[in-house]
Design a protein around this motif. Structure first.
Motif, PDB file in Angstrom:
ATOM      1  N   GLY A   1      -4.796   2.377  -1.613  1.00 18.03           N
ATOM      2  CA  GLY A   1      -3.411   2.800  -1.342  1.00 18.03           C
ATOM      3  C   GLY A   1      -3.158   2.687   0.140  1.00 18.03           C
ATOM      4  N   ASP A   2      -1.894   2.895   0.536  1.00 17.70           N
ATOM      5  CA  ASP A   2      -1.573   2.783   1.964  1.00 17.70           C
ATOM      6  C   ASP A   2      -2.378   3.781   2.789  1.00 17.70           C
ATOM      7  N   TRP A   3      -2.752   4.915   2.179  1.00 20.74           N
ATOM      8  CA  TRP A   3      -3.486   5.962   2.904  1.00 20.74           C
ATOM      9  C   TRP A   3      -4.845   5.474   3.426  1.00 20.74           C
TER      10      TRP A   3
ATOM     11  N   MET B   1       2.826  -0.761  -4.437  1.00 17.76           N
ATOM     12  CA  MET B   1       2.432  -2.032  -3.830  1.00 17.76           C
ATOM     13  C   MET B   1       0.916  -2.250  -3.912  1.00 17.76           C
ATOM     14  N   ALA B   2       0.126  -1.172  -3.726  1.00 18.45           N
ATOM     15  CA  ALA B   2      -1.335  -1.315  -3.753  1.00 18.45           C
ATOM     16  C   ALA B   2      -1.819  -1.702  -5.152  1.00 18.45           C
ATOM     17  N   GLY B   3      -1.352  -0.977  -6.170  1.00 15.48           N
ATOM     18  CA  GLY B   3      -1.787  -1.260  -7.540  1.00 15.48           C
ATOM     19  C   GLY B   3      -1.344  -2.644  -7.997  1.00 15.48           C
TER      20      GLY B   3
ATOM     21  N   LEU C   1      -1.237   1.259 -15.409  1.00 17.05           N
ATOM     22  CA  LEU C   1      -0.639   2.452 -16.008  1.00 17.05           C
ATOM     23  C   LEU C   1       0.185   3.174 -14.951  1.00 17.05           C
ATOM     24  N   GLU C   2       1.436   3.380 -15.234  1.00 17.32           N
ATOM     25  CA  GLU C   2       2.355   3.929 -14.225  1.00 17.32           C
ATOM     26  C   GLU C   2       3.112   5.118 -14.807  1.00 17.32           C
ATOM     27  N   LYS C   3       3.139   6.218 -14.074  1.00 16.31           N
ATOM     28  CA  LYS C   3       3.783   7.421 -14.633  1.00 16.31           C
ATOM     29  C   LYS C   3       5.309   7.348 -14.645  1.00 16.31           C
TER      30      LYS C   3
ATOM     31  N   GLY D   1       6.674   2.363  -7.088  1.00 16.31           N
ATOM     32  CA  GLY D   1       6.315   3.574  -6.338  1.00 16.31           C
ATOM     33  C   GLY D   1       7.341   3.871  -5.268  1.00 16.31           C
ATOM     34  N   ARG D   2       6.860   4.049  -4.024  1.00 13.66           N
ATOM     35  CA  ARG D   2       7.784   4.371  -2.923  1.00 13.66           C
ATOM     36  C   ARG D   2       8.692   3.192  -2.569  1.00 13.66           C
ATOM     37  N   LEU D   3       8.359   2.023  -3.063  1.00 10.38           N
ATOM     38  CA  LEU D   3       9.202   0.839  -2.851  1.00 10.38           C
ATOM     39  C   LEU D   3      10.318   0.890  -3.903  1.00 10.38           C
TER      40      LEU D   3
ATOM     41  N   ARG E   1       2.211   1.609   5.918  1.00 12.31           N
ATOM     42  CA  ARG E   1       3.042   0.407   5.828  1.00 12.31           C
ATOM     43  C   ARG E   1       2.824  -0.283   4.494  1.00 12.31           C
ATOM     44  N   LEU E   2       3.831  -1.017   4.068  1.00 11.93           N
ATOM     45  CA  LEU E   2       3.707  -1.788   2.832  1.00 11.93           C
ATOM     46  C   LEU E   2       2.543  -2.765   2.912  1.00 11.93           C
ATOM     47  N   GLU E   3       2.398  -3.401   4.071  1.00 12.57           N
ATOM     48  CA  GLU E   3       1.305  -4.365   4.213  1.00 12.57           C
ATOM     49  C   GLU E   3      -0.053  -3.682   4.031  1.00 12.57           C
TER      50      GLU E   3
ATOM     51  N   ALA F   1       5.211  10.845   1.818  1.00 16.94           N
ATOM     52  CA  ALA F   1       5.878   9.598   2.189  1.00 16.94           C
ATOM     53  C   ALA F   1       5.054   8.727   3.110  1.00 16.94           C
ATOM     54  N   ARG F   2       4.551   9.336   4.187  1.00  9.77           N
ATOM     55  CA  ARG F   2       3.972   8.558   5.277  1.00  9.77           C
ATOM     56  C   ARG F   2       2.561   9.047   5.581  1.00  9.77           C
ATOM     57  N   VAL F   3       1.683   8.112   5.843  1.00 14.81           N
ATOM     58  CA  VAL F   3       0.291   8.456   6.171  1.00 14.81           C
ATOM     59  C   VAL F   3       0.228   8.808   7.655  1.00 14.81           C
TER      60      VAL F   3
ATOM     61  N   LEU G   1      12.465   0.316   4.727  1.00 13.14           N
ATOM     62  CA  LEU G   1      13.631  -0.469   5.130  1.00 13.14           C
ATOM     63  C   LEU G   1      13.271  -1.931   5.326  1.00 13.14           C
ATOM     64  N   TYR G   2      12.005  -2.198   5.657  1.00 13.41           N
ATOM     65  CA  TYR G   2      11.585  -3.582   5.894  1.00 13.41           C
ATOM     66  C   TYR G   2      10.055  -3.651   5.829  1.00 13.41           C
ATOM     67  N   ALA G   3       9.563  -4.873   5.749  1.00 15.28           N
ATOM     68  CA  ALA G   3       8.104  -5.085   5.803  1.00 15.28           C
ATOM     69  C   ALA G   3       7.787  -5.980   6.994  1.00 15.28           C
TER      70      ALA G   3
HETATM   71  C1  FAD Z   1      11.176   6.976   3.102  1.00 16.75           C
HETATM   72  C2  FAD Z   1      10.098   5.953   3.350  1.00 16.75           C
HETATM   73  C3  FAD Z   1      10.286   4.963   4.301  1.00 16.75           C
HETATM   74  C4  FAD Z   1       9.301   4.008   4.529  1.00 16.75           C
HETATM   75  N1  FAD Z   1       9.535   2.999   5.422  1.00 16.75           N
HETATM   76  C5  FAD Z   1       8.673   1.972   5.522  1.00 16.75           C
HETATM   77  C6  FAD Z   1       9.014   0.802   6.241  1.00 16.75           C
HETATM   78  O1  FAD Z   1      10.127   0.675   6.774  1.00 16.75           O
HETATM   79  N2  FAD Z   1       8.101  -0.227   6.300  1.00 16.75           N
HETATM   80  C7  FAD Z   1       6.892  -0.137   5.655  1.00 16.75           C
HETATM   81  O2  FAD Z   1       6.095  -1.091   5.727  1.00 16.75           O
HETATM   82  N3  FAD Z   1       6.558   0.961   4.937  1.00 16.75           N
HETATM   83  C8  FAD Z   1       7.405   2.012   4.851  1.00 16.75           C
HETATM   84  N4  FAD Z   1       7.107   3.100   4.077  1.00 16.75           N
HETATM   85  C9  FAD Z   1       5.763   3.189   3.487  1.00 16.75           C
HETATM   86  C10 FAD Z   1       5.606   2.356   2.200  1.00 16.75           C
HETATM   87  O3  FAD Z   1       6.639   2.670   1.298  1.00 16.75           O
HETATM   88  C11 FAD Z   1       4.256   2.726   1.579  1.00 16.75           C
HETATM   89  O4  FAD Z   1       3.239   2.482   2.524  1.00 16.75           O
HETATM   90  C12 FAD Z   1       3.922   1.932   0.306  1.00 16.75           C
HETATM   91  O5  FAD Z   1       5.045   1.758  -0.528  1.00 16.75           O
HETATM   92  C13 FAD Z   1       2.810   2.676  -0.434  1.00 16.75           C
HETATM   93  O6  FAD Z   1       2.396   1.962  -1.597  1.00 16.75           O
HETATM   94  P1  FAD Z   1       1.212   2.523  -2.497  1.00 16.75           P
HETATM   95  O7  FAD Z   1       1.035   1.575  -3.617  1.00 16.75           O
HETATM   96  O8  FAD Z   1       0.018   2.807  -1.642  1.00 16.75           O
HETATM   97  O9  FAD Z   1       1.687   3.948  -3.037  1.00 16.75           O
HETATM   98  P2  FAD Z   1       2.937   4.350  -3.964  1.00 16.75           P
HETATM   99  O10 FAD Z   1       4.103   3.502  -3.672  1.00 16.75           O
HETATM  100  O11 FAD Z   1       3.074   5.823  -3.811  1.00 16.75           O
HETATM  101  O12 FAD Z   1       2.452   3.999  -5.446  1.00 16.75           O
HETATM  102  C14 FAD Z   1       1.676   4.860  -6.230  1.00 16.75           C
HETATM  103  C15 FAD Z   1       2.145   4.765  -7.673  1.00 16.75           C
HETATM  104  O13 FAD Z   1       1.265   5.556  -8.505  1.00 16.75           O
HETATM  105  C16 FAD Z   1       2.045   6.241  -9.481  1.00 16.75           C
HETATM  106  N5  FAD Z   1       1.250   7.396  -9.918  1.00 16.75           N
HETATM  107  C17 FAD Z   1       0.934   8.510  -9.204  1.00 16.75           C
HETATM  108  N6  FAD Z   1       0.123   9.320  -9.911  1.00 16.75           N
HETATM  109  C18 FAD Z   1      -0.072   8.708 -11.111  1.00 16.75           C
HETATM  110  C19 FAD Z   1      -0.841   9.048 -12.278  1.00 16.75           C
HETATM  111  N7  FAD Z   1      -1.567  10.178 -12.354  1.00 16.75           N
HETATM  112  N8  FAD Z   1      -0.822   8.194 -13.346  1.00 16.75           N
HETATM  113  C20 FAD Z   1      -0.092   7.042 -13.295  1.00 16.75           C
HETATM  114  N9  FAD Z   1       0.643   6.664 -12.206  1.00 16.75           N
HETATM  115  C21 FAD Z   1       0.639   7.489 -11.126  1.00 16.75           C
HETATM  116  C22 FAD Z   1       3.319   6.590  -8.719  1.00 16.75           C
HETATM  117  O14 FAD Z   1       4.392   6.871  -9.616  1.00 16.75           O
HETATM  118  C23 FAD Z   1       3.546   5.321  -7.887  1.00 16.75           C
HETATM  119  O15 FAD Z   1       4.319   4.360  -8.584  1.00 16.75           O
HETATM  120  C24 FAD Z   1       8.068   4.067   3.823  1.00 16.75           C
HETATM  121  C25 FAD Z   1       7.887   5.074   2.864  1.00 16.75           C
HETATM  122  C26 FAD Z   1       8.887   6.005   2.618  1.00 16.75           C
HETATM  123  C27 FAD Z   1       8.690   7.033   1.533  1.00 16.75           C
END
Ligand code: FAD
Length: 321
Positions: free
Chosen positions: A293-295, A13-15, A32-34, A40-42, A300-302, A271-273, A57-59
């Motif tokens: 990133g979410d961290w 979601m961040a990228g 670029l996505e691996k 990602g986690r979505l 949260r997705l937002e 999974a979770r920060v 499960l929801y945003a």
């Molecule tokens: C089980 C679970 C339940 C959750 N429930 C909720 C919820 O109900 N509501 C909510 O708001 N949030 C929830 N979350 C949190 C939410 O999913 C995350 O906050 C959000 O999806 C994170 O997005 P991101 O882009 O920061 O990271 P990510 O989704 O982790 O994206 C990072 C991407 O980078 C890629 N990547 C990693 N390393 C490399 C590399 N070296 N080269 C290329 N690509 C790479 C990965 O494959 C991935 O696609 C939940 C998470 C989990 C796991």
């Protein structure tokens, strides 16, 4: 001087939010996505021949930028509301249609995403940033790079790029172990959503979610273990994890539960920060190398979306300087 593209590492979601923001500003972006697909986690997984939400499960949408995005997704038919029995508050909840992955697909629309590419090193040459990816050779040059991956992966990639990125080490993320279970009949559980029960971070009856396909007689449950249970089960077999999550679900039922017809166990090591950075993004390389990133803001997705937008704006400011 010729404008070069901007690279974004990670199509979560961040990228994707960063890519969308930069593309709207007229910049050429390459993501670029691996993995084989963006999100990602979505993510969704197939269980009993049906696509089932495997991550969020929801945003919830609180800030204008994410509210606008989610509202546009609703108008485009890619998101809708979800108000399950057992929902603990009045805040609107939104889900993707037909699965949560639709939110990633909607955000990714029109972006240049190269999948199956793991970036292993970020180098800087006189002409710009060059990325190393095993199998694909050097990629670039790029005017700027946004690293949009989970903190434990971002840290080694950015280690060589100076002090701004040292703070990534402050972030703590914890694992989640999730189970997707399908049953031949509806379970004797009154709620459609459970959270904060012993051992369960969240659980949902898939049938309560609009747009999801389901078998006539049966139903699917999604169960996310809480921090302690996930930590404990992370190294255990799928059978042991299934038995434990099913026992926790059974504690919420009015009668004994049948064994699942099919089960899928998913392990998310980051999974979770637990402890976010507390800043929308980290900027180095004179505004041309940014981590997000979410961290940065929360679990949260937002938070991921807003961090990606902030990273895009930081890069735009860096390039304009
Ligand atoms: C089980 C679970 C339940 C959750 N429930 C909720 C919820 O109900 N509501 C909510 O708001 N949030 C929830 N979350 C949190 C939410 O999913 C995350 O906050 C959000 O999806 C994170 O997005 P991101 O882009 O920061 O990271 P990510 O989704 O982790 O994206 C990072 C991407 O980078 C890629 N990547 C990693 N390393 C490399 C590399 N070296 N080269 C290329 N690509 C790479 C990965 O494959 C991935 O696609 C939940 C998470 C989990 C796991």
């Amino acid at each position: 001087m010729r404008e070069m593209p901007i690279a974004i590492i990670g199509a979560g979601m961040a990228g994707l939010a960063a890519g969308r923001r930069l593309a709207e500003a007229g910049r050429e972006v390459v993501i670029l996505e691996k993995e084989a697909r963006p999100g990602g986690r979505l993510a969704s997984e197939t269980l009993a021949g049906l696509a089932v939400d495997a991550g969020p499960l929801y945003a919830t949408a609180r800030e204008p930028a994410f509210k606008d995005f989610m509202q546009a997704a609703v108008f485009a038919g890619r998101a809708t509301g979800w108000a399950p029995r057992g929902k603990p508050d009045d805040e609107p909840w939104l889900i993707g249609l037909p699965t949560m992955s639709a939110l990633a697909e909607y955000c990714a629309d029109g972006l240049d995403i190269r999948t199956g590419l793991t970036v292993e090193r970020i180098g800087h040459a006189s002409e710009g940033y060059i990325l190393q990816s095993e199998g694909a050779g050097p990629l670039g040059p790029f005017d700027a790079v946004i690293v949009a991956i989970a903190a434990p992966g971002a840290e080694p990639l950015l280690k060589a790029h100076g002090r701004p990125f040292e703070r990534i080490a402050e972030v703590q993320m914890r694992p989640t172990l999730s189970g997707l279970f399908s049953f031949g009949a509806a379970l004797p559980i009154a709620a459609e959503y459970l959270a904060g029960m012993p051992g369960i971070a969240a659980a949902a009856r898939n049938r309560s979610r609009a747009g999801r396909a389901w078998q006539d007689e049966g139903e699917i449950w999604i169960v996310h273990g809480d921090g302690d249970v996930s930590q404990e089960l992370m190294q255990q077999s799928d059978e042991a994890a299934t038995a434990r999550l099913m026992k926790l679900l059974a504690d919420q039922a009015s009668e004994a539960l049948p064994a699942p017809i099919s089960a899928k166990i998913l392990r998310y090591p980051h999974a979770r920060v637990d402890r976010p950075l507390g800043e929308a993004c980290l900027t180095g390389g004179r505004g041309r190398l940014v981590a997000c990133g979410d961290w940065c803001l929360g679990a949260r997705l937002e938070a991921a979306f807003l961090s990606g937008v902030a990273a895009a704006d930081a890069v735009s400011a860096g390039l304009a300087a």
